[in-house]
Every structure is written in C-alpha cells, then in structure tokens.
Design an enzyme around this catalytic site. Structure first.
Site, mmCIF file in Angstrom:
data_model
loop_
_atom_site.group_PDB
_atom_site.id
_atom_site.type_symbol
_atom_site.label_atom_id
_atom_site.label_comp_id
_atom_site.label_asym_id
_atom_site.label_seq_id
_atom_site.Cartn_x
_atom_site.Cartn_y
_atom_site.Cartn_z
ATOM 1 C CB SER A 158 -1.097 -3.753 2.010
ATOM 2 O OG SER A 158 0.287 -3.978 1.913
ATOM 3 C CB CYS A 188 4.126 3.264 9.935
ATOM 4 S SG CYS A 188 3.554 1.961 8.845
ATOM 5 C CD GLN A 215 -5.436 -1.162 9.035
ATOM 6 O OE1 GLN A 215 -6.017 -2.182 9.352
ATOM 7 N NE2 GLN A 215 -4.127 -0.988 9.241
ATOM 8 C CG ASN A 230 -3.419 3.715 10.465
ATOM 9 O OD1 ASN A 230 -3.902 4.689 9.898
ATOM 10 N ND2 ASN A 230 -2.273 3.774 11.123
ATOM 11 C CB ALA A 277 -0.946 0.004 1.192
ATOM 12 C CB THR A 278 4.095 2.247 1.538
ATOM 13 O OG1 THR A 278 3.660 2.104 2.891
ATOM 14 C CG2 THR A 278 5.046 3.434 1.453
#
Length: 405
Positions: A202, A329, A182, A154, A73-74
């Site tokens: 993700s 993160c 999420q 998240n 996802a990043t």
C-alpha cells in the site's frame, strides 16, 4: 499539528514532499486516461503508469508485468485470496493462514469459510508472534491451494521466516501470498529469492499517497492466474478492471524508487530512534514488557505493555503524542488486541500496551520528548493504582483472592 509528535507510522506515513512534487502535474496538466490509446493525453498517462509499474517491480525484484495496481493492500489481499480460491476451486479449497494476520486477511478468510468456499487452518504463533516453516509444512494437505502469511506484523513488528515458508510452499506446489504492507520499503525484498507468488502493498505505508496499492502476481514458475473480483474493461491482465489511478500510481512508483534509494539510510535512522526511545523507557520504568520478537522485527516498530496502567488512559494522558494501542483498523474496538492475546499476553497487560512506530521524518528531539511524556504519564497514573503499590511491596497479584462484594 506542528506541536504534536507523530509516532504512529505503521498506521500511515506522511507523504514525502518529493513524491508530491512528481504527482502534481498529473492532477491538472497530464490528466489523460491511461486506457485512451488514440491520442497523446492517453499515451502520456499510459507511459506514467508503466514507469510506476517498473518502479514498484524494481523495489520487489519483480518483473514489471507482474505488478497489478489496486486501491490499496486491503483490495490486494482480497483479490489474492478470493481470486485464488475461485480460480483453483477444482483443485481444492484449503487455505492456511495465522491468527495474528491483519483484518484484511482474517476477515476475507472468515468470509470464504462462512460461505463454504474455503476450509481454513488458523496457525498459532509462538510467544514472539512467529510462525515456523515446519508449522506450515505440517498443515499442508493435498487440497491446499493457498498459504497467506504476513511478512511483518503491523502491531508488534515481528517478522515471519518468509523465505523458508515460501520454499515449503514451492516444494509442495502451493501458491504463497504475503501481505508485506508493513515491510515494503523498510526491508530488502526479492520475490524470487523469497519464493513469493503474490505480495500485497500500500502506498501510504511508505511515504506515498493513500488510495493506491499493488499486488505482485507471479507470471512464470509457477504461473499464477486469479479470478477477477472486479469486472468491466479487462484492465490489469484481466484481473482488476477499472480506470487507472494515474496520479496515485505515479506517487506510488516514486515512493518505491525513493524507498530503494534511501533504504539503508532510513533503516539506520529508524533503528537508532527506536532503540533510543525503547532504552530510555525501559531504563526509567519498572514493570514494562516488550511484545514481539526482539531480534526478528521491523526497524521502525516496538510494542510495550505498561503494567498497572490502562492503555487508553495513557494515550489520553499525552494527547500531543500520536501513538496507537493496536492496529488502526481495530482501534475503535474496546477489546484487547487479538495479536497480543495470541502471544499469550493477559488481558490486563494487553489493555496497557502501546505501539510506537518511528519513520523517515522522526527526530531524536521528538522521541526524547515523547519518552519523557510517556514516563511522566505512566508514573502519574501508577500513583493512583493500588495494584502497582501492592506489586512494589512484592505481593503476587495472581494469587490474590478478590472479594466479589
């Protein structure tokens, strides 16, 4: 690890054994490169990638050709935002987002802002962590090229009104991206019904492998084209070059298939466990506050502040329970959560907050045992807190003038 209780599914999920089973042949037996079009090894790999693409698309109500595979996802967020800003630079450089977004969005927007490539409007959220469609509409400008807002937070699980926000963007002719990392697999998603132009996800958040994700990019009405951020070979409609992670894509596809198949059962299971644990904690402890929106939230997540207890001490006091004091993160930071600060939660309460996230493999026995450990640890820590004692006596601590000496 078998004696530990895992309640940090928003950070990552355990891979479903059914996913691993489907992936295994692609490590050693079916090892071809999906871009090798001249022999059977490549054809088998290409067919596997196509099947994965269809499975991801099916979960989102999308077309298979609208799915680009990424490393997670990043990367998807970076491609969506940077790719849009570069592609539409002649139209404008205004981007709208919110202060509670994941760091993958915040840091990307700040990077573009610092480089002078974008002008960013940072929307504030209400006390439940929500942004309204009216706020987005009021922030739109003639030179707005992108609105990017997460589907589910998240840290606190709060859901934005994505369909309504998407409708505002569609009417204005502005591309709308949502980081749905999420939410995918936990909530029904239909990109057409919700007016979504781009969506990030993700694999490791929905019982699939780490290191693989996808970006949904709408091809029609409107047609979205992104400037590639990685060059070399022109894979993925020219927007994301690189040798395909066939094994990961197979796993992501199967995880999406299972998520759709089991969503009703998984959702009911998660809500029952979440509510059971939350109710037990709130019944046994005073001075606890739920952070986020009690109605509009993920079925898996709740975030609670335990006043007069330091969050890190609480986590260290129950080492056999895996929970988080914020996003995975940002957990290396000693700063209180920027998400909770945005909700108006004071630093003391923000520091005492814990995120609990249950999942497909969580059990009643685990959440009961974890609740008992949390209740016991909070009580033990509060016994050492003079502030808690003062609060019990009815002292309004906000009015106390502390001696600086």
């Amino acid at each position: 690890m078998s004696q530990h209780i895992y309640l940090d599914n928003n950070a990552t999920t355990r891979m479903d054994p059914r996913v691993l089973e489907v992936m295994l042949p692609y490590f050693c037996e079916k090892f071809g490169n999906a871009a090798s079009r001249s022999h059977e090894y490549g054809w088998v790999a290409e067919a596997a990638v196509q099947r994965g693409r269809e499975q991801v698309a099916d979960l989102l109500g999308a077309k298979d050709k609208d799915i680009l595979f990424t490393s997670g996802a990043t990367e998807s967020d970076n491609l969506a935002i940077k790719g849009t800003v570069e592609m539409l630079a002649s139209k404008g450089k205004h981007v709208i987002t919110a202060v509670t977004e994941h760091k993958a969005i915040l840091d990307t927007c700040k990077y573009l802002e610092n480089k002078g490539l974008a002008e960013v409007t940072w929307l504030e959220v209400d006390k439940q962590g929500r942004v309204s469609a009216e706020q987005v509409k009021a922030a739109l400008r003639e030179d707005t090229v992108l609105v990017t807002l997460m589907m589910a937070n998240n840290e606190i699980g709060t859901l934005h009104p994505i369909k309504e926000i998407g409708a505002v963007c569609r009417e204005a002719g502005v591309w709308f991206h949502t980081d749905a990392t999420q939410a995918v697999g936990k909530l029904p998603i239909d990109v057409d019904d919700m007016n979504i132009d781009m969506l990030s996800l993700s694999g490791h958040k929905l019982y699939g492998p780490k290191g693989v994700g996808a970006l949904y990019v709408r091809r029609r009405n409107p047609r979205v084209r992104l400037a590639p951020q990685m060059h070399g070979g022109g894979h993925e409609r020219g927007m994301r070059s690189g040798t395909m992670n066939v094994t990961g894509i197979v796993g992501l596809g199967e995880a999406c298939r299972l998520a759709k198949q089991d969503m009703e059962k998984d959702t009911a299971h998660a809500i029952a466990l979440r509510d059971r644990m939350e109710k037990k904690i709130r019944a046994e402890l005073d001075f606890v506050e739920l952070n986020g929106d009690e109605e509009h939230r993920l079925p898996t997540t709740f975030n609670i502040s335990f006043a007069y207890v330091e969050g890190e001490s609480l986590i260290m006091g129950m080492p056999d329970v895996a929970v988080s004091s914020g996003s995975a993160c940002t957990s290396a930071s000693l700063e209180p959560s920027y998400v909770l600060r945005a909700l108006g939660v004071g630093d003391d309460l923000a520091h005492s907050s814990i995120r609990f996230s249950v999942g497909r493999f969580s059990t009643e026995e685990e959440v009961d045992a974890a609740a008992d450990r949390i209740i016991g640890t909070v009580r033990r820590l509060r016994e050492m807190s003079p502030l808690y004692e003062m609060a019990l006596e009815g002292v309004d601590l906000s009015t106390v003038k502390w001696d600086a000496h």
